[in-house]
Design an enzyme around this catalytic site. Sequence first.
Site, PDB file in Angstrom:
ATOM      1  N   GLU A   1      -7.946  18.090  -8.136  1.00 37.85           N
ATOM      2  CA  GLU A   1      -8.138  17.106  -7.069  1.00 37.85           C
ATOM      3  C   GLU A   1      -7.693  17.639  -5.711  1.00 37.85           C
ATOM      4  O   GLU A   1      -6.758  18.426  -5.613  1.00 37.85           O
ATOM      5  CB  GLU A   1      -7.376  15.819  -7.395  1.00 37.85           C
TER       6      GLU A   1
ATOM      7  N   CYS B   1      -5.311  18.373   1.811  1.00 39.48           N
ATOM      8  CA  CYS B   1      -4.252  18.650   0.844  1.00 39.48           C
ATOM      9  C   CYS B   1      -4.877  19.352  -0.364  1.00 39.48           C
ATOM     10  O   CYS B   1      -5.667  18.759  -1.101  1.00 39.48           O
ATOM     11  CB  CYS B   1      -3.611  17.311   0.461  1.00 39.48           C
TER      12      CYS B   1
ATOM     13  N   CYS C   1       1.050  21.046 -13.651  1.00 40.40           N
ATOM     14  CA  CYS C   1       2.238  21.657 -13.060  1.00 40.40           C
ATOM     15  C   CYS C   1       3.293  21.844 -14.143  1.00 40.40           C
ATOM     16  O   CYS C   1       3.379  21.041 -15.073  1.00 40.40           O
ATOM     17  CB  CYS C   1       2.801  20.753 -11.952  1.00 40.40           C
TER      18      CYS C   1
ATOM     19  N   CYS D   1       8.794  17.298 -12.554  1.00 40.01           N
ATOM     20  CA  CYS D   1       9.480  16.291 -11.737  1.00 40.01           C
ATOM     21  C   CYS D   1       9.230  14.901 -12.347  1.00 40.01           C
ATOM     22  O   CYS D   1       8.081  14.541 -12.639  1.00 40.01           O
ATOM     23  CB  CYS D   1       8.983  16.336 -10.296  1.00 40.01           C
TER      24      CYS D   1
ATOM     25  N   CYS E   1       6.524  12.319 -10.662  1.00 37.87           N
ATOM     26  CA  CYS E   1       5.240  12.807 -10.156  1.00 37.87           C
ATOM     27  C   CYS E   1       4.154  12.735 -11.222  1.00 37.87           C
ATOM     28  O   CYS E   1       4.368  13.142 -12.372  1.00 37.87           O
ATOM     29  CB  CYS E   1       5.405  14.253  -9.688  1.00 37.87           C
TER      30      CYS E   1
ATOM     31  N   GLY F   1       0.291  21.079  -8.469  1.00 31.21           N
ATOM     32  CA  GLY F   1       0.837  22.403  -8.736  1.00 31.21           C
ATOM     33  C   GLY F   1       1.939  22.835  -7.796  1.00 31.21           C
ATOM     34  O   GLY F   1       2.240  22.167  -6.808  1.00 31.21           O
ATOM     35  N   GLU F   2       2.548  23.960  -8.137  1.00 33.97           N
ATOM     36  CA  GLU F   2       3.668  24.503  -7.376  1.00 33.97           C
ATOM     37  C   GLU F   2       3.219  25.829  -6.745  1.00 33.97           C
ATOM     38  O   GLU F   2       3.068  26.835  -7.439  1.00 33.97           O
ATOM     39  CB  GLU F   2       4.855  24.710  -8.334  1.00 33.97           C
TER      40      GLU F   2
ATOM     41  N   SER G   1       4.291  23.958   0.410  1.00 35.81           N
ATOM     42  CA  SER G   1       5.368  23.065  -0.003  1.00 35.81           C
ATOM     43  C   SER G   1       5.893  23.469  -1.374  1.00 35.81           C
ATOM     44  O   SER G   1       5.121  23.787  -2.273  1.00 35.81           O
ATOM     45  CB  SER G   1       4.834  21.630  -0.060  1.00 35.81           C
TER      46      SER G   1
ATOM     47  N   SER H   1      10.581  20.059  -0.990  1.00 33.62           N
ATOM     48  CA  SER H   1      10.720  18.712  -1.544  1.00 33.62           C
ATOM     49  C   SER H   1      12.146  18.542  -2.029  1.00 33.62           C
ATOM     50  O   SER H   1      12.503  18.994  -3.108  1.00 33.62           O
ATOM     51  CB  SER H   1       9.719  18.512  -2.689  1.00 33.62           C
ATOM     52  N   LEU H   2      12.963  17.917  -1.225  1.00 33.77           N
ATOM     53  CA  LEU H   2      14.408  17.837  -1.497  1.00 33.77           C
ATOM     54  C   LEU H   2      14.715  16.677  -2.450  1.00 33.77           C
ATOM     55  O   LEU H   2      15.234  16.875  -3.527  1.00 33.77           O
ATOM     56  CB  LEU H   2      15.157  17.686  -0.172  1.00 33.77           C
ATOM     57  N   ASN H   3      14.415  15.482  -1.989  1.00 33.88           N
ATOM     58  CA  ASN H   3      14.398  14.292  -2.856  1.00 33.88           C
ATOM     59  C   ASN H   3      15.743  13.829  -3.416  1.00 33.88           C
ATOM     60  O   ASN H   3      15.787  12.868  -4.188  1.00 33.88           O
ATOM     61  CB  ASN H   3      13.425  14.474  -4.032  1.00 33.88           C
TER      62      ASN H   3
ATOM     63  N   ASN I   1       5.319   6.524  -4.283  1.00 34.77           N
ATOM     64  CA  ASN I   1       4.034   5.922  -4.635  1.00 34.77           C
ATOM     65  C   ASN I   1       3.995   5.706  -6.143  1.00 34.77           C
ATOM     66  O   ASN I   1       4.228   6.644  -6.904  1.00 34.77           O
ATOM     67  CB  ASN I   1       2.880   6.849  -4.227  1.00 34.77           C
TER      68      ASN I   1
ATOM     69  N   CYS J   1       0.533  11.012  -2.162  1.00 30.87           N
ATOM     70  CA  CYS J   1       1.486  12.001  -2.669  1.00 30.87           C
ATOM     71  C   CYS J   1       1.923  11.648  -4.072  1.00 30.87           C
ATOM     72  O   CYS J   1       2.358  10.526  -4.323  1.00 30.87           O
ATOM     73  CB  CYS J   1       2.761  12.024  -1.837  1.00 30.87           C
TER      74      CYS J   1
HETATM   75  N1  SAH Z   1       5.112  21.362  -6.072  1.00 28.06           N
HETATM   76  C1  SAH Z   1       5.146  21.338  -4.634  1.00 28.06           C
HETATM   77  C2  SAH Z   1       3.826  20.900  -4.046  1.00 28.06           C
HETATM   78  C3  SAH Z   1       3.439  19.466  -4.359  1.00 28.06           C
HETATM   79  S1  SAH Z   1       3.787  18.537  -2.949  1.00 28.06           S
HETATM   80  C4  SAH Z   1       6.296  20.477  -4.156  1.00 28.06           C
HETATM   81  O1  SAH Z   1       6.932  19.828  -4.981  1.00 28.06           O
HETATM   82  O2  SAH Z   1       6.608  20.484  -2.959  1.00 28.06           O
HETATM   83  C5  SAH Z   1       3.859  16.943  -3.565  1.00 28.06           C
HETATM   84  C6  SAH Z   1       4.864  16.119  -2.771  1.00 28.06           C
HETATM   85  O3  SAH Z   1       4.760  14.777  -3.205  1.00 28.06           O
HETATM   86  C7  SAH Z   1       6.288  16.556  -3.038  1.00 28.06           C
HETATM   87  O4  SAH Z   1       7.029  16.466  -1.856  1.00 28.06           O
HETATM   88  C8  SAH Z   1       6.798  15.515  -4.025  1.00 28.06           C
HETATM   89  O5  SAH Z   1       8.184  15.343  -3.916  1.00 28.06           O
HETATM   90  C9  SAH Z   1       6.033  14.302  -3.599  1.00 28.06           C
HETATM   91  N2  SAH Z   1       5.789  13.333  -4.661  1.00 28.06           N
HETATM   92  C10 SAH Z   1       5.606  13.584  -5.971  1.00 28.06           C
HETATM   93  N3  SAH Z   1       5.382  12.439  -6.633  1.00 28.06           N
HETATM   94  C11 SAH Z   1       5.426  11.437  -5.718  1.00 28.06           C
HETATM   95  C12 SAH Z   1       5.243  10.033  -5.777  1.00 28.06           C
HETATM   96  N4  SAH Z   1       4.939   9.422  -6.910  1.00 28.06           N
HETATM   97  N5  SAH Z   1       5.325   9.344  -4.611  1.00 28.06           N
HETATM   98  C13 SAH Z   1       5.569   9.962  -3.443  1.00 28.06           C
HETATM   99  N6  SAH Z   1       5.738  11.278  -3.330  1.00 28.06           N
HETATM  100  C14 SAH Z   1       5.668  12.017  -4.451  1.00 28.06           C
END
Ligand code: SAH
Length: 364
Positions: A95, A112, A119, A123, A126, A166-167, A198, A221-223, A297, A340
């Site tokens: 996608e 995007c 992946c 996480c 995700c 993916g990463e 990212s 992506s710190l989170n 999301n 996202c």
């Molecule tokens: N693997 C890489 C590239 C994917 S970017 C990375 O993790 O950065 C996808 C982004 O969406 C990341 O910042 C992740 O933290 C965020 N993300 C993943 N699931 C999400 C969700 N359900 N709602 C909002 N953001 C999300």
Amino acid sequence: MDLRSLTITELRERVARAGEPPFRAEQLFRWLHGPGAGGMGGVRIPHAPSTVPRALRDALLADAPLVPLALDRTVESVDGTRKFRFRTHDDRAVETVLIPDDKQERSKLTLCISCQVGCAWGCAFCATATLGFGRNLTAGEMVEQLYWAMESVGQKPTNIVFMGMGEPLHNLDQVTRALSIIEHPWGAGLSPRRLTVSTAGVVTGLDLLGKVRPLPNLAISLNATTDEVRDRIMPVNRRWNLAALLAAARRFPLGHHRRVTFEYVLFAGVNDSDVDAARLPRLLANIPSKVNLIPWNPVPGLPFERPSEARVLAFQNRVRRADLPVYIRTPRGDDAAAACGQLAARLGETPAGFFDLRITGHVS
Ligand code: SAH
């Protein structure tokens, strides 16, 4: 390897080996990636017209055939975000999301791109993670996502983010090729300042990305603000913890006036407290940074909740400092499962809410 995954340097080598003059490499690159023969971006069919002699093309294609993506479905969200689902040659689903600027003032158009099928990093929040790891995409398959999107809207994106499925740092070789192809003036010609990679925090890859020239923008992506929480929601943190990740960000060779983007997905009751908001800017001290807050999301079946709007705003206000811009990334395309973290394509499946949406295309 797909002929379209080769960099201009590699094409030059192949042309030389075939005993052809160097200018053929430019012709080939333009044929593969430039506007013209195959549509707005690059050739899609091996028999499209070209200034490159047929015999040379056939010889190169015999070694490295074109491996096209087929457009499977396009879904458009009410906010104008478009999600494309592609079918790979080996029947995998990929996608891509095209996001027009919500403010419309400067006609920003962000694409995007996905770099893997599924992946590996797991996480907890995700949708892509629920698929597990399928395979790496080739650079050719990445640039083709761009070419399809350009053809679909008749316009070149202004920005490209490797934030799809993916990463990227787990497929850095192909991502690097894709960057160099996308930047090349004979191809789409996007400035590296408009390209962002990212990562979830693959530190070895981060150091390698720092050696790529020209440098793309970096997003991390710190989170979470503690290892305890990050270990729980991002298993990658058990391998490279916050200290290791932030040290890598600190030594990343940022260009002048550039900042690392830290993405921070907000989950109610998990990482959205005032204490987290106080810790976040301290963690980022000494790293030229900006923060993108992303209210989570929803992904069906995953045990998280999006914080209230008031909580998101309060969090933003607490984190923001004069030298630390903090933006809230409003969900885009969430009605089309295109926001996202909502990318989890499986072929033959109907995306959530699909029938409520405007279907702009259906090719199989
Ligand atoms: N693997 C890489 C590239 C994917 S970017 C990375 O993790 O950065 C996808 C982004 O969406 C990341 O910042 C992740 O933290 C965020 N993300 C993943 N699931 C999400 C969700 N359900 N709602 C909002 N953001 C999300």
